[in-house]
Design a protein around this motif. Structure first.
Motif: not given
Length: 158
Positions: A56-62, A85-99
């Motif tokens: 998944l791309t960042s957009r798809e993961a989010l 190792l995934r550069n956007d891991w923290h963005l994914i984690a944050r988006r999940l927490a926002e939900h």
């Protein structure tokens, strides 16, 4: 993980997940956000940790973060490969927490330094699990030479 351009064979379509005919709602998800890994563990099913084509791309993961929340998932564990190792891991984690999902990470500890620990805390990660396979000789044999020391340091960061 859904394939681009369609769903996995044998999986019910998303609209069916919301019907009485299929009333199971997953409450916990383990999400392998990447197959990429900096280790080549003897016991791992990941087989050497190369990033897979079609991840998944960042957009798809989010976007998937919101879909997991809509399904009723309450807790998500980010794993891999090595999720850090995934550069956007923290963005994914944050988006999940926002939900309002509880977010944890499973890591081999190699990349878990103070900066990564702070990013995890800032993103709303509630727990970090660090893989440890035994005392230093056993752990380093199973994982990679020098990894026991890095893991011991990672425990201090988490």
């Amino acid at each position: 993980m859904a394939r681009r351009g369609g769903r996995r064979p044998g999986c019910p379509p998303p609209d069916r997940l919301k019907t009485k005919a299929y009333n199971h709602r997953p409450s916990v998800a383990v999400w392998e956000i990447t197959a990429s890994c900096n280790f080549n563990c003897r016991h791992c099913l990941n087989l050497g940790g190369q990033k897979r084509r079609g991840e998944l791309t960042s957009r798809e993961a989010l976007a998937l973060c919101g879909q997991l929340a809509e399904l009723g998932v309450e807790r998500v564990s980010l794993s891999g490969g090595e999720p850090l190792l995934r550069n956007d891991w923290h963005l994914i984690a944050r988006r999940l927490a926002e939900h309002n999902l509880s977010v944890t990470i499973v890591t081999n500890g190699w990349k878990l330094d103070r900066q990564a620990a702070d990013r995890a805390a800032d993103a709303g990660v509630t727990a970090i699990s660090i893989s440890l396979d035994g005392l230093e000789p056993t752990h380093d044999l199973c994982r990679r030479p020098g990894s026991f020391g890095r893991v011991a340091n990672a425990f201090l960061m988490a």
